[in-house]
Design a protein around this motif. Structure first.
Motif, short mmCIF file in Angstrom:
data_model
loop_
_atom_site.label_atom_id
_atom_site.label_comp_id
_atom_site.label_asym_id
_atom_site.label_seq_id
_atom_site.Cartn_x
_atom_site.Cartn_y
_atom_site.Cartn_z
N UNK A 330 0.87 -1.26 0.04
CA UNK A 330 -0.05 0.17 0.09
C UNK A 330 0.88 1.26 0.00
N UNK A 331 0.33 2.24 -0.83
CA UNK A 331 0.92 3.56 -0.51
C UNK A 331 -0.12 4.64 -0.26
N UNK A 332 -0.06 5.24 0.91
CA UNK A 332 -1.21 6.17 1.29
C UNK A 332 -0.39 7.71 1.73
N UNK A 392 3.66 5.61 3.98
CA UNK A 392 2.51 6.52 4.17
C UNK A 392 3.20 7.72 4.60
N UNK A 393 2.58 8.95 3.95
CA UNK A 393 3.14 10.34 4.09
C UNK A 393 2.02 11.06 4.78
N UNK A 394 2.53 12.01 5.64
CA UNK A 394 1.22 12.79 6.50
C UNK A 394 1.81 14.08 6.18
N UNK A 408 6.98 10.65 7.31
CA UNK A 408 7.22 9.85 6.49
C UNK A 408 7.40 8.44 7.06
N UNK A 409 6.47 7.32 6.91
CA UNK A 409 6.47 6.09 7.38
C UNK A 409 6.70 5.00 6.62
N UNK A 423 10.90 5.78 10.39
CA UNK A 423 9.89 6.66 10.54
C UNK A 423 10.43 7.99 11.09
N UNK A 424 10.17 9.01 10.08
CA UNK A 424 10.57 10.27 10.39
C UNK A 424 9.63 11.50 10.23
#
Length: 704
Positions: A330-332, A392-394, A408-409, A423-424
Motif C-alpha cells: 500500500x501507498x497512502x 505513508x506520508x502525512x 514519512x513512514x 519513521x521520520x
C-alpha cells in the motif's frame, strides 16, 4: 457406327435413371424414418429415451446425469421439447456437494440448429426449484461448471432465452482459497420476447473466513445477461458492522477477472473489516472509503482510494495478494492527521481517548489505574499469518501541544517481524528519525526503539506547555535507544535496557523559567522590580540523560550549566509502574539572597506528576532562620537563605557528548561529585538510604 453410339447412350441413360430412383427411394426412406421417428417420439413423448439421455449426456460431460421423475424429449413440431422432473447433474468428485445442478422440474423448447452451431437458444424455459452449486477446487485450478479436464475453468455462460418463467432458484458459491461461501436466492423471473424488463434481485447470506455476511444485489441488465451481453451488477454486502457497495459491468455473470469495479466501504472500524481476511491494523474511528477494484488472478488491486477515517483524510492505493500468505502492498497519503486517530498505533481506543482521555484509554487496555502506557498486546498470531509493505506520508498532525508535520513512514511486516524503519517527521522545526522493530518470532517479542531528535528549538517544541518561544532560543537534540521483551508497549519498556540522552548546546532561556526552577527568589524578585523578567539567561550547556536497566531509568546525569547557576538532577523513574522520583537542585555561581537552595522534587506518576517545592532541606533552612531570629535579630534570619555562590561550573565537553555521570567534570577538569553515580538515589552522593531504597522498591518495582 451410329448404331453403337446410340446403344451406349441408352445404357448411360438407364444407369442415370437407376441412380436417381435409388437416391429418391433412399430419401423417401429417410424421410419416412424421420417421420416415423418423429411420430414415435411425438406419440410416446420420447419417454423411452430417458436412459439413453442419461448415458449420452453423462458421457459428454463426464458427470452422472439422472432424471428421477417424468422425462420427455421430442419435436413439437419442429422445436425440441425437453421436460425432466427431479433432474440432477453431478458435481466432480472433489466438490463438497453431490450435484452441480438439480431442479424439481424443467420444461423448455430448444432451437435444434443452435445445438449444432454452439449458440444455444431456448425459445421457452419454465424452471421450478432449480439449485446450482458453483465451486472451485482447493488448488483453484478447476471449477464445477467447466466440464472435462480443462485447467483454470471457463466463465459461466447462459443460453439465449426468449421466454422464461423461473421460480425458487438458489445458487451456492464456494471458493476454498478465499474461504468464501455464499448461499443466494434469486427473485422469480418472468421474461417475454427475450426481455426480462425489470432488474433481477438476489439475496443471501454467507461466510468469508470466520465472518458471516449478508448480501443483496440487483442485476440491472438482465436482458443483456440472458443474451450473453453486458452484465450490469450492483451489490451491497454487510459484515462485522461494515457495509461494502460494489458496482460494475461484468463480461459474464460469474466472471470478475480484470474488470474494473467501483467499490465503497463504510463502518465503525476498518480494522474489523480487514480482520475478516486475517489482516491486523490498528483500530480506526468511523470511516468511509471509495475506489476502484480490479481482480487479476490472486491479486486484488484497489486504486484511486479516497476517504476519511475519524477526522483524518486518506488517499492512495492498496494491493492484496491472496497467495499462500496474504500480502498487502500500500501507498497512502494524508494531508491532515488528527492526533486522536493516531492513538490506536500505540494501543489506545481512539473513541475513549477523545471522550475520556489517555488514562481511561490505557485502563481499557488492562493498565493499572493512573497509568499511561497501554497494555494492549500485539495480535501475534495474526501478524504471523500475513505480510505487508506500507509507505505513508502525512502532511500535518492536528494537535494542541505537539507540533508535528511531514511524517514519512515505511512499514515492513515479514514472517512476524514488524519494522517501522525509517519513521521520520518534523517537530518544532527539528527532525526526528526513528527505527522501531517488533520481532514476534521470538517469545516474548523482541522490541527495539531507536529515536533520534535533530537540533530543535526548545521554545517552539514546548510552546504548547507554557514556554514562551520569544524568551527561549535554546536548541535541544537527543537520542533514545532501548531494547526490551514483551508483546505490548508497556511490557517491552518495563523490561528494557539502554540509554536516553537529550543535549542542550549553548542557548538562551527566559529568566522566569530558570530562576523559578532554581527557587532563587532573590534574583527573581530583583528582576521583577527591574522589569527584566523576560531578559534571557545564557545557558552554556545542558544534559538530561538516563541509563535504563530492567525498565528503571536512573538519572545519569541531569546537569545544566548557565551563566550564573549550575542545576543538577538526581533520581529516576520506572516504565513498569510509571512512578517518578526526581530531585533538582540549583546552586548559584554568585551570591544570592532569599535563595531556597534546596532540591525541588518531582514525584507521582507519568499521568499525574507532583511537584514537591517544600523539601526537608528547605524546612531545615526555615528552622535555622527561626533560630537566628530568636537568638540574634530578625534580619539575621535572612542569612539562612543566602546562597554564597560556590557552584562549580561544568565542563561542557562531556555534557555535549551525552556522557554518563562518571565522566562529568568541572571547568577545572575535576571530577564532579554532585551529579550522582547513575543510580536512582536523589541524595548528592548518589547513594540510596534505607528509607529511600524501600520507598523506591515499592514505587518502581511494585513491591509492597
Amino acid at each position: 457406327m451410329d448404331t453403337v453410339t446410340g446403344r451406349n447412350n441408352a445404357v448411360d441413360t438407364d444407369r442415370t435413371g437407376r441412380r436417381r430412383r435409388i437416391a429418391r427411394n433412399v430419401a423417401l426412406a429417410l424421410l419416412g424414418l424421420i417421420a416415423a421417428t418423429w411420430l414415435v417420439l411425438f406419440v410416446t413423448k420420447g419417454r423411452f429415451l430417458k436412459g439413453s439421455f442419461e448415458r449420452i449426456v453423462g458421457s459428454l460431460t463426464h458427470r452422472t446425469v439422472a432424471v428421477g421423475g417424468d422425462f420427455q424429449l421430442y419435436f413439437a413440431p419442429f422445436r425440441i421439447k425437453f421436460v425432466a422432473e427431479k433432474l440432477t447433474i453431478a458435481n466432480p468428485g472433489w466438490a463438497t456437494r453431490p450435484h452441480l445442478f438439480s431442479a424439481e422440474r424443467i420444461d423448455t423448447r430448444i432451437a435444434p440448429l443452435s445445438l449444432l452451431f454452439g449458440k444455444r437458444r431456448l425459445y421457452t424455459l419454465d424452471l421450478t426449484d432449480g439449485a446450482v452449486d458453483l465451486e472451485w477446487n482447493a488448488a483453484h485450478t478447476a471449477n464445477s461448471w467447466t466440464f472435462g479436464d480443462k485447467k483454470g475453468g471457463e466463465p459461466l455462460a447462459f443460453p439465449r432465452i426468449d421466454t422464461a418463467t423461473v421460480r425458487g432458484t438458489t445458487v451456492r458459491y464456494l471458493d476454498p482459497r478465499m474461504q468464501l461461501l455464499a448461499d443466494l436466492a434469486l427473485d422469480d423471473i418472468v421474461s417475454n420476447d427475450a426481455r426480462i424488463g425489470k432488474a433481477v434481485g438476489v439475496k443471501g447470506t454467507g461466510r468469508i473466513r470466520s465472518a458471516p455476511f449478508t448480501l443483496t444485489a440487483r442485476l440491472l441488465s438482465p436482458d443483456a445477461t440472458a443474451n450473453r451481453g453486458r452484465n450490469e451488477l450492483v451489490a451491497r454486502i454487510r459484515a462485522v458492522g461494515n457495509t461494502i457497495d460494489v458496482a460494475g459491468t461484468l463480461p459474464s455473470i460469474a466472471d470478475i477477472e480484470n474488470v474494473p469495479l467501483s467499490v465503497a466501504a463504510r463502518g465503525r472500524n476498518l480494522a474489523a473489516l480487514l480482520g475478516i481476511i486475517d489482516v491486523a491494523i490498528p483500530n480506526t474511528r468511523t470511516y468511509r472509503l471509495r475506489g476502484r477494484m480490479v481482480k487479476n488472478g490472486d491479486e486484488y488491486r484497489f486504486t484511486n482510494l479516497t476517504g476519511i477515517a475519524g477526522k483524518t483524510d486518506l488517499a492512495g492505493r492498496l494491493t492484496v495478494l491472496n497467495g499462500d500468505r496474504i500480502h498487502l502492498d500500500s501507498v497512502l497519503t494524508t494531508k491532515s492527521l488528527d492526533i486522536v486517530d493516531a492513538a490506536p498505533f500505540i494501543g489506545y481506543n481512539p473513541d475513549i481517548v477523545e471522550t475520556r482521555g489517555a488514562v481511561a484509554a490505557a485502563a481499557a487496555t488492562g493498565a493499572a489505574p493512573q497509568r499511561l502506557l497501554p497494555e494492549a498486546a500485539l495480535p501475534i498470531e495474526t501478524m504471523q499469518r500475513f505480510d505487508a509493505d506500507l509507505k505513508w506520508t502525512i502532511g500535518v498532525v492536528r494537535s494542541r501541544n505537539i507540533p508535528i508535520a511531514d511524517i514519512d513512514l515505511t512499514l515492513a511486516l515479514k514472517n512476524g517481524r514488524l519494522a517501522l524503519s525509517p519513521l521520520s517527521f518534523a517537530m518544532a522545526r527539528g527532525n526526528v528519525a526513528s527505527d522501531v522493530v517488533f520481532d514476534t518470532r521470538q517469545r516474548p517479542s523482541a522490541v527495539s526503539y531507536d529515536i533520534r531528535l535533530a537540533p530543535t528549538p526548545m521554545g517552539r517544541l514546548l510552546a504548547g506547555y507554557g514556554l514562551v518561544e520569544s524568551g527561549t532560543t535554546g536548541m535541544i537534540k537527543g537520542r533514545i535507544q532501548l531494547a526490551g521483551r514483551g508483546d505490548s508497549i508497556h511490557d517491552s519498556l518495563s523490561t528494557s535496557r539502554g540509554r536516553i540522552a537529550f543535549v542542550m548546546p549553548a542557548g538562551a532561556l527566559s529568566v522566569r523559567n530558570v530562576q523559578l526552577a532554581e527557587l532563587d527568589i532573590g534574583t527573581f524578585a530583583q528582576r521583577m522590580f527591574q522589569g527584566k523578567l523576560d531578559e534571557p539567561v545564557r545557558v552554556n550547556c545542558g544534559l538530561i540523560a538516563f541509563s535504563v536497566r530492567r525498565g528503571v531509568a536512573a538519572a545519569d546525569p541531569i546537569l545544566f550549566d548557565t551563566r550564573k547557576n549550575v542545576i543538577v538532577g538526581r533520581g529516576g523513574f520506572s516504565f513498569g509502574t510509571e512512578a517518578v522520583d526526581l530531585a533538582f537542585r540549583a546552586d548559584s555561581k554568585k551570591i544570592s539572597l532569599f535563595s531556597g537552595q534546596s532540591p525541588v522534587g518531582i514525584g507521582g506518576y507519568f499521568a499525574a506528576p507532583a511537584l514537591k517545592v517544600i523539601s526537608p532541606e528547605l524546612v531545615s533552612r526555615a528552622g535555622a532562620a527561626l533560630g537566628l531570629a530568636l537568638v540574634a535579630t530578625p534580619p539575621a534570619a535572612l542569612l539562612a537563605f543566602v546562597d554564597v555562590g560556590d557552584a562549580k561550573a561544568a565542563a561542557c565537553g562531556p555534557v555535549l557528548a551525552g556522557a554518563t555521570a562518571a565522566a562529568q567534570k568541572t571547568i577545572k577538569g575535576e571530577k564532579r561529585d554532585d551529579v550522582g553515580n547513575g543510580t536512582t538515589a536523589t541524595a548528592e552522593d548518589g547513594k540510596l538510604g534505607s528509607g529511600q531504597r524501600k520507598q523506591q522498591r515499592k514505587k518502581f518495582l511494585g513491591i509492597f
